[in-house]
Design a protein around this motif. Structure first.
Motif, short mmCIF file in Angstrom:
data_model
loop_
_atom_site.label_atom_id
_atom_site.label_comp_id
_atom_site.label_asym_id
_atom_site.label_seq_id
_atom_site.Cartn_x
_atom_site.Cartn_y
_atom_site.Cartn_z
N PHE A 184 39.35 14.36 71.49
CA PHE A 184 39.02 13.96 72.87
C PHE A 184 37.57 13.49 72.91
O PHE A 184 36.65 14.29 72.74
CB PHE A 184 39.19 15.13 73.83
CG PHE A 184 40.61 15.58 74.07
CD1 PHE A 184 41.70 14.92 73.52
CD2 PHE A 184 40.86 16.69 74.85
CE1 PHE A 184 43.00 15.34 73.75
CE2 PHE A 184 42.16 17.11 75.09
CZ PHE A 184 43.23 16.44 74.53
N PHE A 185 37.36 12.21 73.18
CA PHE A 185 36.02 11.64 73.22
C PHE A 185 35.67 11.22 74.64
O PHE A 185 36.47 10.56 75.31
CB PHE A 185 35.92 10.43 72.29
CG PHE A 185 35.91 10.80 70.84
CD1 PHE A 185 34.72 10.98 70.16
CD2 PHE A 185 37.11 10.99 70.16
CE1 PHE A 185 34.72 11.33 68.81
CE2 PHE A 185 37.11 11.34 68.81
CZ PHE A 185 35.92 11.52 68.14
N VAL A 186 34.47 11.56 75.08
CA VAL A 186 33.98 11.20 76.41
C VAL A 186 33.04 10.01 76.30
O VAL A 186 32.23 9.93 75.37
CB VAL A 186 33.24 12.39 77.07
CG1 VAL A 186 32.57 11.97 78.37
CG2 VAL A 186 34.18 13.55 77.31
N VAL A 187 33.16 9.12 77.29
CA VAL A 187 32.17 8.06 77.50
C VAL A 187 31.55 8.37 78.86
O VAL A 187 32.26 8.45 79.87
CB VAL A 187 32.80 6.65 77.49
CG1 VAL A 187 31.73 5.60 77.76
CG2 VAL A 187 33.52 6.38 76.19
N THR A 188 30.26 8.60 78.90
CA THR A 188 29.57 8.95 80.13
C THR A 188 28.34 8.07 80.30
O THR A 188 28.05 7.20 79.48
CB THR A 188 29.21 10.45 80.16
OG1 THR A 188 28.75 10.80 81.48
CG2 THR A 188 28.15 10.81 79.13
N GLY A 189 27.60 8.31 81.36
CA GLY A 189 26.38 7.57 81.66
C GLY A 189 26.24 7.39 83.16
O GLY A 189 27.07 7.87 83.93
N GLY A 190 25.21 6.72 83.55
CA GLY A 190 25.01 6.45 84.97
C GLY A 190 25.94 5.35 85.45
O GLY A 190 26.54 4.64 84.65
N PRO A 191 26.04 5.20 86.76
CA PRO A 191 26.88 4.14 87.30
C PRO A 191 26.31 2.76 86.94
O PRO A 191 25.10 2.59 86.81
CB PRO A 191 26.85 4.39 88.81
CG PRO A 191 25.63 5.20 89.06
CD PRO A 191 25.39 5.99 87.80
N ILE A 205 27.29 7.84 75.32
CA ILE A 205 26.58 7.72 76.59
C ILE A 205 26.01 6.30 76.73
O ILE A 205 25.40 5.77 75.81
CB ILE A 205 25.47 8.79 76.74
CG1 ILE A 205 24.89 8.76 78.15
CG2 ILE A 205 24.41 8.67 75.67
CD1 ILE A 205 24.15 10.02 78.55
N ALA A 206 26.29 5.73 77.89
CA ALA A 206 25.81 4.38 78.20
C ALA A 206 24.46 4.50 78.90
O ALA A 206 24.36 5.13 79.95
CB ALA A 206 26.81 3.65 79.09
N PRO A 207 23.42 3.90 78.35
CA PRO A 207 22.10 3.98 78.98
C PRO A 207 22.03 3.10 80.23
O PRO A 207 22.85 2.18 80.39
CB PRO A 207 21.16 3.45 77.89
CG PRO A 207 22.00 2.53 77.08
CD PRO A 207 23.39 3.11 77.11
#
Length: 180
Positions: free
Chosen positions: A7-14, A121-123
């Motif tokens: 299970f891999f998460v992709v997160t970051g700010g909007p 994580i997307a910067p």
């Protein structure tokens, strides 16, 4: 393979391109789980509900938690890698960002329902940031959200893999290479 390791998460700010990346990875044949926040907002607006980030932030967080728990459970039924558009630790970051206490059951959920220790994580990426019906945050709020996600995930022992600020095709290749 244990569930959490696949299970891999992709997160970051909007507005940082994470949902676009998830859709592109889905088009490559990977199993994905949708973002809870956007779906909750759409449902609440449709039914005239108040569990919205601009109305009842705690109610909004509780509905997102239910969504994330369901997504985690649903993902167990699938074989192979599953990519999540945000994860349970995002709720901790959201509540902290809003200046709200993190209830013990939300902390317990973050401890119990785990993901692969490596989280994408997307910067912040001002050049692609945009607002829409569900995304009402400013670029400054997007930056603060990114920092809250960094703190939440590292606080729960996850290792952050920073996505490059590059076209989605390059990001897809990057993620696929990291997944092996």
């Amino acid at each position: 393979m244990q569930d959490q390791s696949r299970f891999f998460v992709v997160t970051g700010g909007p507005g940082s391109g994470k949902s676009t990346l998830i859709e592109a990875l889905k088009a490559c044949g990977l199993r994905t789980m949708p973002e809870a926040g956007r779906a909750v907002i759409q449902d609440q607006v449709t039914i005239g509900g108040s569990a919205l980030p601009w109305d009842d932030r705690l109610g909004f967080a509780e509905l997102m938690l239910g969504w994330e728990l369901r997504s985690h459970r649903e993902a167990r039924d699938h074989v192979g890698v599953v990519l999540f558009d945000r994860g349970i630790p995002d709720l901790l970051g959201y509540l902290t960002l809003c200046g709200l206490p993190v209830p013990p059951h939300v902390q317990q959920a973050a401890h119990t329902f785990r993901y692969n220790r490596r989280v994408f994580i997307a910067p912040p990426w001002p050049e692609i940031f945009g607002q829409d019906a569900e995304r009402k945050q400013s670029p400054e709020e997007a930056q603060a959200t990114y920092k809250a996600m960094v703190d939440a995930y590292t606080g729960y022992g996850y290792e952050l893999i920073h996505l490059p600020k590059s076209p989605v095709e390059d990001r897809v290749r990057f993620v696929l290479a990291e997944l092996g």
